[in-house]
Design a protein around this motif. Structure first.
Motif, PDB file in Angstrom:
ATOM      1  N   PHE A  59       0.842  -1.197   0.000  1.00  0.00           N
ATOM      2  CA  PHE A  59       0.000   0.000   0.000  1.00  0.00           C
ATOM      3  C   PHE A  59       0.878   1.248   0.000  1.00  0.00           C
ATOM      4  O   PHE A  59       0.661   2.191  -0.774  1.00  0.00           O
ATOM      5  N   LEU A  60       1.904   1.245   0.858  1.00  0.00           N
ATOM      6  CA  LEU A  60       2.832   2.380   0.917  1.00  0.00           C
ATOM      7  C   LEU A  60       3.455   2.633  -0.451  1.00  0.00           C
ATOM      8  O   LEU A  60       3.506   3.762  -0.943  1.00  0.00           O
ATOM      9  N   PHE A  61       3.905   1.560  -1.079  1.00  0.00           N
ATOM     10  CA  PHE A  61       4.562   1.633  -2.371  1.00  0.00           C
ATOM     11  C   PHE A  61       3.629   2.196  -3.438  1.00  0.00           C
ATOM     12  O   PHE A  61       3.971   3.100  -4.178  1.00  0.00           O
ATOM     13  N   GLN A  62       2.427   1.620  -3.453  1.00  0.00           N
ATOM     14  CA  GLN A  62       1.420   2.027  -4.427  1.00  0.00           C
ATOM     15  C   GLN A  62       1.104   3.516  -4.270  1.00  0.00           C
ATOM     16  O   GLN A  62       1.036   4.249  -5.244  1.00  0.00           O
ATOM     17  N   MET A  63       0.940   3.955  -3.030  1.00  0.00           N
ATOM     18  CA  MET A  63       0.602   5.350  -2.787  1.00  0.00           C
ATOM     19  C   MET A  63       1.746   6.265  -3.199  1.00  0.00           C
ATOM     20  O   MET A  63       1.534   7.306  -3.819  1.00  0.00           O
TER      21      MET A  63
END
Lengths: 87, 722
Positions: free
Chosen positions: B302-306
């Motif tokens: 999620f962190l990466f995607q954001m």
């Protein structure tokens, strides 16, 4: 040194309790562990090990602490009588 | 009017910062403690007509210190040159009083007037804990206030306690009645006598005794500076002698403190058997070998995607605003160097700063959320084993991972790493992780060399190469961390002792506060430098201004605009604009510099045009794409495909292709290693507190880049590649 004396925090099983008997570590680590309340006579419980086996999580004086196995191996413990001899 | 200085002291998970924010609102100033990069927050407020300055000390379990950062707390508490503190507000977690009172005892030993503030009273009640405040006050000898900072409960009572303590003339608390071993007392007396003015100018009594106790616990295998060698030797010999007599002095002192705490709590606390069932239930899941790992990977994904995709809309709004401002400037001002300076220098520079803010804001929010819920400690717990293999702490994981998006927010996020050496180590290796600005460079080169469809062993050549780049980047970051740890930032690896706080629902105001603080820290620390360097880069790429040639192009453009055939007209205009951009760049300082450095970069397989691109990449690595677009005559706004086509067809002076496969791979390797991005360099300078570390990073990364490219190009040639 007898086998019972050589028991360390690192060797506890999940959920098992022990009583701190001594800490044998370089001064910074020893002071830190003592100040966090791991004094001789204090009851500790191993809650769990991290998914990769290291570090471990313990409960001491109403708080949860995480420490590496190599550091936990410097905390000597005895098994309280109430729990009986572990298998 | 006198300003009373109040120090906020507390354990890392005591809710100290929430309380600080609650008391001060948005009035806090954020700075650094002199000489060390530890955030220092302070704010002036009025309490019941009294002017006070609140200072938020770093969260700590104890005043004993092994490093200069850890020494801040005792230094501020014992400070006796103005402005010296008047009162300590000690925040303790009511659900874990034993451990939290330990810090209070140390503060009381110094004799500084104190108030104990029991936080998380709501949780204590929910757990069935009964705390007898009156008994606690009596045995400690200081005012005790119960609050629940997250709900703003008890705040008025706290303010009243502060005001009345000040009105009563700040009574000195009684000395904690510790039962010390006579051998320990003697040792402390001798240490106390040896304390000279360099450590504690003109303050006697309690403060001196407290400092002696502090020295006993802190000195020895530490990294404290300014402790006189004679004092060190004395502490060591006292310890040694006592040990030979069968007494460990440190142990004796610490257990005396805990013994007093136990006596007090026996009277004041009715404890049920301890179990925080909610936390235990959540932990059974979140630290489970399978579910815990899955939850961890989901959070990181999620962190990466954001960081890559989620912030994109906001980034493009900022970019649109910048380009609208630029067009507007070109519209209202006559063409010439001034408008170019404003539009491509100043406005672009401000844009270069703003464009980082969405990622910084998101990453700060995400980290603060994980920290406040208690999950961040579990992230470190789950991943420490892997990070430990290269000598890093579990806390270093998220900053390193964020480096794949951008080094600037990632470096800012290293503030969650407590140990300074660890933090520096992470800061210096993050820029090796292939950030998203390198991706356009990789893609450009791959597109030139291996058009889609080119396959090696049945695999897409471009994909294989890109994968290789990322793998190499991860390996080199890990390798650099390993080398730095073993050669430059040597020293005892800090013990991994981490509290796993109970899971709590975070306070939104607190999270927003962190986002604001971090964003502001970036804008105020790095903003002006980034803008200034963008202007300098603009000047290098656009000056000297050749007025004669500019007039010539203006005339040709005016002629072209009256061509009747619309197709021919736009064709001609495009061509002129492209030629003008190319000519401007080639005759600029940077252009000449690129030609000057050609002998230096020729062994890497680069010509002077690529040299200009490398110089221009100091603004940001992806600028290579547009710069090559200009120097290869594809124009300023060209699509990557056009640029690739142009470069593929271009020849060097000696007739060889502009970019052979070998020099292309060499170029990618160069970008993988080189420290080019000025914003990263500025961030490392600001966050490490000295140019030394920033320059060290530039030196080691660029040497690695040069050597690696040299190896690729010359090695490849030896093997017969072209």
């Amino acid at each position: 040194m007898s086998a019972a004396e050589a028991l360390t925090l690192e060797a506890l099983k999940e959920g098992e309790e022990g009583i701190v008997t001594a800490i044998s570590a370089p001064k910074p680590l020893r002071v830190r562990l003592l100040e966090l309340g791991l004094l001789p006579g204090t009851r500790v419980r191993l809650l769990r090990r991290a998914p990769l086996g290291d570090p471990i999580e313990i409960e001491v004086r109403r708080t949860r602490l995480s420490l590496r196995k190599s550091d936990a191996a410097r905390v000597f413990i005895s098994i309280p009588k109430s729990q009986g001899a572990s298998p | 009017m006198r300003i009373f200085r109040i120090l906020l002291v507390g354990n890392p998970n005591s809710g100290k910062t929430t309380l600080f924010n609650l008391l001060t609102g948005l009035r806090a100033r954020t700075g650094n403690y002199p000489g060390i990069t530890v955030e220092c927050r302070a704010a002036r407020i009025e309490i019941d007509g009294i002017l006070v300055e609140l200072i938020d000390l770093p969260g700590t379990y104890s005043l004993s210190a092994r490093s200069e950062e850890e020494r801040i707390a005792i230094r501020e508490i014992l400070k006796n040159t103005p402005p010296s503190p008047d009162l300590a507000l000690v925040i303790a977690d009511a659900t874990a009083l034993e451990r939290h009172l330990y810090l209070l005892v140390q503060v009381l030993e110094t004799g500084l007037p104190s108030i104990l503030c029991l936080n998380m009273m709501d949780e204590a009640r929910a757990q069935g804990l009964k705390i007898d405040l009156a008994t606690l006050e009596k045995s400690l000898g200081i005012p005790v206030v119960a609050i629940a900072a997250r709900h703003g409960e008890g705040l008025e009572g706290l303010k009243q306690a502060i005001a009345s303590s000040i009105r009563l003339g700040l009574p000195v608390p009684k000395d904690p009645p510790l039962t010390l071993h006579p051998r320990l007392e003697q040792a402390l007396d001798r240490i106390e006598k040896a304390i000279d003015a360099s450590l504690l100018p003109q303050r006697a009594g309690r403060a001196r005794r407290a400092l002696a106790r502090w020295l006993l616990l802190s000195v020895g295998e530490d990294e404290l500076s300014e402790i006189p060698p004679t004092l060190r030797a004395l502490v060591a010999s006292e310890e040694k002698q006592a040990f030979e007599d069968g007494l460990a002095l440190d142990h004796a002192l610490i257990s005396a403190r805990y013994a007093w705490i136990d006596t007090i709590l026996k009277q004041a606390l009715a404890p049920p058997s301890f179990h925080s069932s909610t936390t235990e239930r959540i932990d059974r899941f979140l630290t489970h070998p399978l579910w815990g790992s899955l939850a961890f990977m989901t959070a990181m994904f999620f962190l990466f995607q954001m960081l890559f995709k989620g912030v994109e809309p906001i980034v493009s709004i900022i970019e649109t605003l910048v380009s609208l401002t630029q067009s507007w400037l070109r519209h209202i001002l006559p063409p010439g160097p001034l408008v170019e300076l404003l539009a491509n220098g100043v406005v672009a520079g401000v844009g270069n700063v703003l464009v980082f803010l969405p990622q910084i804001a998101f990453l700060s929010f995400f980290l603060a959320f994980l920290e406040d819920t208690g999950y961040l400690a579990r992230v470190a717990f789950v991943i420490d084993r892997l990070m430990g293999a290269i000598g890093l702490h579990g806390r270093a994981f998220i900053p390193m991972l964020s480096g794949f998006a951008c080094a600037v927010p990632a470096i800012l996020s290293t503030r969650t790493i407590e140990n300074r050496r660890d933090r520096l180590l992470v800061m210096l290796t993050i820029p090796l992780v292939s950030c998203s600005a390198r991706l356009p460079v990789y893609l450009l080169v791959i597109g030139i060399l291996f058009p889609p469809g080119t396959s090696v062993f049945g695999l897409e050549a471009g994909a294989l190469l890109l994968f290789g780049m990322y793998a190499l980047s991860i390996l080199s970051a890990l390798g650099a961390a390993y080398l730095l740890r073993h050669f430059l930032l040597r020293g005892p690896r800090p013990p991994f002792l981490l509290e796993l706080p109970p899971y709590r629902w975070p306070d939104l105001r607190n999270l927003l506060r962190v986002v604001f603080d971090r964003s502001w820290a970036f804008v105020s620390n790095a903003g002006s430098l980034i803008t200034a360097i963008t202007v300098v880069l603009w000047a290098l790429l656009h000056l000297p201004w050749n007025a004669e040639r500019e007039r010539w192009f203006e005339q040709r453009l005016a002629e072209a605009k009256v061509i009747s055939d619309p197709f021919l007209r736009s064709e001609r205009i495009d061509q002129l604009v492209r030629e003008r951009a190319e000519e401007r760049m080639e005759s600029s300082f940077a252009g000449r510099l690129g030609q000057m450095i050609e002998p230096l970069i020729a062994p890497l397989g680069f010509d002077w045009k690529i040299g200009i691109g490398i110089l221009a990449s100091f603004a940001a690595r992806e600028v290579l794409v547009s710069t090559l677009g200009i120097v290869y005559g594809a124009g300023e706004e060209a699509e990557a495909k056009d640029i690739q086509g142009r470069i593929r067809q271009s020849k060097r002076k000696d007739g060889r292709p502009a970019l052979s496969a070998l020099s292309g791979i060499s170029l990618m390797v160069f970008y993988l290693f080189a420290a080019q991005c000025m914003s990263t360099v500025i961030m490392v300078f600001r966050e490490s507190g000295s140019w030394r570390w920033a320059l060290l990073m530039v030196a080691y990364m660029n040497s690695a880049a040069y050597l690696a490219s040299l190896l690729v190009y010359q090695g490849g040639k030896l093997l017969g590649f072209e």
